[in-house]
Design a protein around this motif. Structure first.
Motif, PDB file in Angstrom:
ATOM      1  N   SER A   1       0.853  -1.182   0.000  1.00  0.00           N
ATOM      2  CA  SER A   1       0.000   0.000   0.000  1.00  0.00           C
ATOM      3  C   SER A   1       0.889   1.233   0.000  1.00  0.00           C
ATOM      4  O   SER A   1       2.099   1.136   0.207  1.00  0.00           O
ATOM      5  CB  SER A   1      -0.933   0.007   1.216  1.00  0.00           C
ATOM      6  N   ASN A   2       0.287   2.413  -0.234  1.00  0.00           N
ATOM      7  CA  ASN A   2       1.034   3.685  -0.224  1.00  0.00           C
ATOM      8  C   ASN A   2       2.293   3.604  -1.091  1.00  0.00           C
ATOM      9  O   ASN A   2       3.402   3.921  -0.645  1.00  0.00           O
ATOM     10  CB  ASN A   2       1.406   4.078   1.204  1.00  0.00           C
ATOM     11  N   VAL A   3       2.132   3.181  -2.321  1.00  0.00           N
ATOM     12  CA  VAL A   3       3.262   3.000  -3.237  1.00  0.00           C
ATOM     13  C   VAL A   3       3.673   4.350  -3.830  1.00  0.00           C
ATOM     14  O   VAL A   3       2.834   5.149  -4.257  1.00  0.00           O
ATOM     15  CB  VAL A   3       2.908   2.008  -4.354  1.00  0.00           C
TER      16      VAL A   3
ATOM     17  N   GLN B   1      -4.003  -1.145  -7.341  1.00  0.00           N
ATOM     18  CA  GLN B   1      -2.547  -1.124  -7.484  1.00  0.00           C
ATOM     19  C   GLN B   1      -1.966  -2.491  -7.807  1.00  0.00           C
ATOM     20  O   GLN B   1      -0.848  -2.598  -8.312  1.00  0.00           O
ATOM     21  CB  GLN B   1      -1.904  -0.609  -6.183  1.00  0.00           C
ATOM     22  N   THR B   2      -2.688  -3.570  -7.521  1.00  0.00           N
ATOM     23  CA  THR B   2      -2.151  -4.921  -7.675  1.00  0.00           C
ATOM     24  C   THR B   2      -1.931  -5.271  -9.152  1.00  0.00           C
ATOM     25  O   THR B   2      -2.791  -5.018  -9.991  1.00  0.00           O
ATOM     26  CB  THR B   2      -3.095  -5.956  -7.040  1.00  0.00           C
ATOM     27  N   GLY B   3      -0.763  -5.874  -9.446  1.00  0.00           N
ATOM     28  CA  GLY B   3      -0.453  -6.308 -10.808  1.00  0.00           C
ATOM     29  C   GLY B   3       0.885  -5.762 -11.278  1.00  0.00           C
ATOM     30  O   GLY B   3       1.638  -5.157 -10.518  1.00  0.00           O
TER      31      GLY B   3
ATOM     32  N   VAL C   1      11.130   2.550  -6.363  1.00  0.00           N
ATOM     33  CA  VAL C   1       9.723   2.341  -6.036  1.00  0.00           C
ATOM     34  C   VAL C   1       9.652   1.795  -4.615  1.00  0.00           C
ATOM     35  O   VAL C   1      10.312   0.802  -4.287  1.00  0.00           O
ATOM     36  CB  VAL C   1       9.048   1.355  -7.010  1.00  0.00           C
ATOM     37  N   THR C   2       8.864   2.438  -3.755  1.00  0.00           N
ATOM     38  CA  THR C   2       8.723   1.991  -2.371  1.00  0.00           C
ATOM     39  C   THR C   2       7.238   1.832  -2.030  1.00  0.00           C
ATOM     40  O   THR C   2       6.364   2.306  -2.757  1.00  0.00           O
ATOM     41  CB  THR C   2       9.347   2.985  -1.373  1.00  0.00           C
ATOM     42  N   GLY C   3       6.979   1.175  -0.922  1.00  0.00           N
ATOM     43  CA  GLY C   3       5.619   1.018  -0.437  1.00  0.00           C
ATOM     44  C   GLY C   3       5.602   0.480   0.973  1.00  0.00           C
ATOM     45  O   GLY C   3       6.644   0.075   1.509  1.00  0.00           O
ATOM     46  N   GLN C   4       4.437   0.492   1.586  1.00  0.00           N
ATOM     47  CA  GLN C   4       4.263  -0.143   2.885  1.00  0.00           C
ATOM     48  C   GLN C   4       3.845  -1.588   2.669  1.00  0.00           C
ATOM     49  O   GLN C   4       3.017  -1.876   1.799  1.00  0.00           O
ATOM     50  CB  GLN C   4       3.190   0.575   3.705  1.00  0.00           C
TER      51      GLN C   4
END
Length: 631
Positions: A515-517, A566-568, A584-587
């Protein structure tokens, strides 16, 4: 024979990925026995659950978690969070178990030390190792050196646990741990004398009754003799047993070890393992009583909050320091009143001559006053002791700390890069670099790109990359604050990191745990187009589009993806003929910790291993199902 292997710790939604319960007082799982690591982990979980149950009772709260052999890190973390009325971090709990397990396993490298394994009836020296190790754990905790404390704790646990496998304590009918092993003030009574016969030969491979009846009746304590190369042992003495023990071929033959269910006394393995778990819990309780609940909680890695450390460049003029201080204060303030509010703050100043001293405090306002009181020292060159300051912080801060380095100059001590990388990997701390701009050391208005060459910045990027952190150029206030907010977000992971100097296409996959990408593109005016898994695209020139919002300042673009769909597999096409970087980062609920370990063939078991504190040469590392271990 020595080989290198990666040991990984996988954390998913707060739970440790692990293989089925297996192996004996050994290092790798096999055949339904219990390993040293599983014994240690079980003791950690049960003791932490007991401590949190007592805390809950003292506060008049309910504690409903059953304390048994089915405990998981997630269940304990949740129950303890309820007891303390705040969220306790699961990732550092897994790290504490991993650190302790690594130092536990490393004791097997000392395979010919009778004291470390309670071989050859060496009870006094074995007990001395345990009591001295416990003292070292307590001293390290009082000094705030929890990584060192866990290293000592792991070694102590190994020796303590080996007592129940290598001695006849279980065969004597004992139902509780031998508390005298952790109490130097209590005597070790009824030990077998040097001329006391203790065993008779096994009947073939059946060693069920090889301990002499009079030894059992008189409750005389003995342990097996062991040696890799020499078969000599005192007349009538028991052996450890196993094909690596040459003494077991001499009369009396066989052995008495309970390392796994295949061992000479493997029929008692489960009882010995359970006794070792209880003994380890007794050891942990001794440490808890001596140091207090809060310190014990930190030793176990169930921190209530994080540790925030600033490494601050003080070689500069007031304008530079004002900008750096504003960035520092924004980080402190952003965590106030949240579950991420630090329990401890650390400040390490540095200039172009030296670094330190290290300052600690538990109060955010006091921390701000320390930062405000930093005096500048104007130097004659544009290089500072940044890595020295960072190395000092890494060696003194607890594991899994959040570290920010504030500087506007290159590292004068770049030769320390490998040492810093090594400490980052050991401590699993996150390091972020905030490169402030605007004023040079001569007082002329000049951009940071003039002060810092591409190679200077790349050094900081490399170190940030190793730790999972970011390198941020503090220019535009709005963008800098947005990126700082991104960086201090909990459970931040790196999905993709690439650099190039030509037009290229990149892809990255986002799974449901993310999440939060956020996408960061750093470079001199790169043109890019972002494509979603459904084929929707957005140009880098569109500030607010169907895929996300874009902030631009100087050479940095920050793309915050919209939260929907966002998935994929995502794709990004970048067109540039100059150097640029992509991150690229995310939680995520998934995190991975890794350690390099060395495998040593031979010893009490088929092989032994210990943590390697140097990086392996190319071609010497091995990752396979047969010689990798997941805690």
């Amino acid at each position: 024979m020595v080989s290198l292997v990666v040991v990984a710790v996988f954390l998913l939604q707060g739970a440790l990925f692990q293989p089925p319960q297996a192996s004996g007082f050994q290092i790798f799982p096999a055949d339904g026995s219990l390993t040293h690591q599983q014994i240690t982990k079980a003791a950690f979980l049960r003791k932490m659950a007991e401590v949190c149950r007592d805390v809950a009772a003292a506060r008049g709260q309910d504690f409903t978690l059953p304390i048994n052999n089915k405990l998981t890190p997630t269940a304990v973390q949740r129950a303890c969070s309820n007891s303390y009325s705040s969220l306790l971090k699961i990732s550092t709990f897994g790290l504490a178990i991993a650190h302790t397990s690594l130092s536990n396993a490393a004791v097997d490298i000392k395979l010919l030390s009778t004291a470390h394994h309670f071989d050859n009836e060496d009870f006094k020296n074995g007990r001395d190792l345990i009591t001295q190790g416990i003292a070292a754990v307590k001293v390290s905790m009082k000094q705030g050196r929890y990584l060192s404390a866990r290293t000592s704790l792991g070694a102590v646990c190994h020796t303590l646990q080996d007592f129940y496998s290598h001695s006849n304590w279980v065969e004597l009918g004992s139902t509780a741990p031998f508390s005298n092993l952790i109490r130097p003030d209590l005597p070790l009574n009824n030990l077998a004398g040097p001329n006391t016969k203790t065993c008779k030969s096994c009947v073939g491979k059946d060693c069920s009754y090889n301990i002499l009846p009079e030894i059992l009746q008189q409750k005389i304590l003995t342990s097996g003799y062991f040696h890799l190369f020499f078969s000599n042992k005192p007349e009538g003495k028991c052996s450890h047993g196993g094909f690596l023990d040459t003494t077991s071929s001499r009369d009396p033959t066989g052995g008495i070890n309970k390392d796994d269910i295949r061992s000479s006394h493997g029929f008692l393995h489960q009882r010995a393992a359970e006794m070792a778990i209880n003994a380890t819990m007794e050891l942990l309780e001794d440490i808890r009583v001596a140091t207090g609940n809060q310190a014990f909680l930190r030793l176990m890695g169930l921190n209530q909050t994080s540790v925030l450390a600033f490494v601050f460049d003080i070689t500069g003029l007031s304008n530079y320091n004002s900008k750096a201080k504003r960035a520092a204060f924004s980080i402190i303030d952003s965590r106030r009143g949240t579950s991420e509010e630090p329990s401890e703050y650390i400040l390490v100043p540095f200039n172009n001559q030296d670094s330190g001293p290290l300052i600690r405090t538990g109060n955010g306002d006091t921390f701000k006053r320390h930062i405000n009181s930093l005096s500048t020292s104007v130097g004659g060159n544009f290089s500072d002791m940044a890595l020295s300051g960072l190395l000092l912080t890494l060696t003194q801060a607890p594991p899994s700390s959040d570290i920010f380095v504030f500087t506007d100059a290159s590292a004068k001590d770049s030769e320390l890069k490998s040492a810093v990388e090594g400490m980052i990997e050991i401590t699993k701390s996150t390091v972020n670099f905030l490169l402030t701009s605007s004023f040079s050391r001569s007082g002329k208005n000049i951009s940071s790109s003039r002060l810092l060459s591409q190679s200077d910045i790349q050094l900081y990027r490399d170190l940030a990359h190793v730790s999972g952190g970011q390198t941020i150029e503090v220019t535009d206030t709005r963008l800098s604050q947005a990126i700082i907010t991104d960086v201090i977000t909990a459970d931040l992971v790196t999905v993709l990191e690439r650099s190039s100097a030509k037009a290229d296409n990149f892809s990255f996959f986002l799974d449901p745990s993310l999440s939060n990408v956020t996408v960061y593109i750093t470079g001199d005016s790169p043109v890019f187009i972002l494509y979603s898994p459904t084929g929707v695209s957005q140009s880098g020139s569109v500030a607010d589009g169907p895929l996300g919002s874009i902030l631009t300042a100087g050479i940095l673009r920050r793309v915050k993806l919209n939260s929907d769909n966002q998935t994929g597999e995502w794709k990004i096409s970048i067109n540039s003929t100059r150097f640029y970087s992509l991150k690229v980062t995310g939680q995520s609920t998934v995190d991975v910790l890794f350690f390099f370990v060395e495998i040593f063939e031979g010893g009490h078991e088929d092989s032994s291993w210990g943590q390697s504190f140097t990086r392996p040469f190319i071609g010497t590392i091995s990752i396979s199902s047969s010689n990798s271990c997941i805690f």
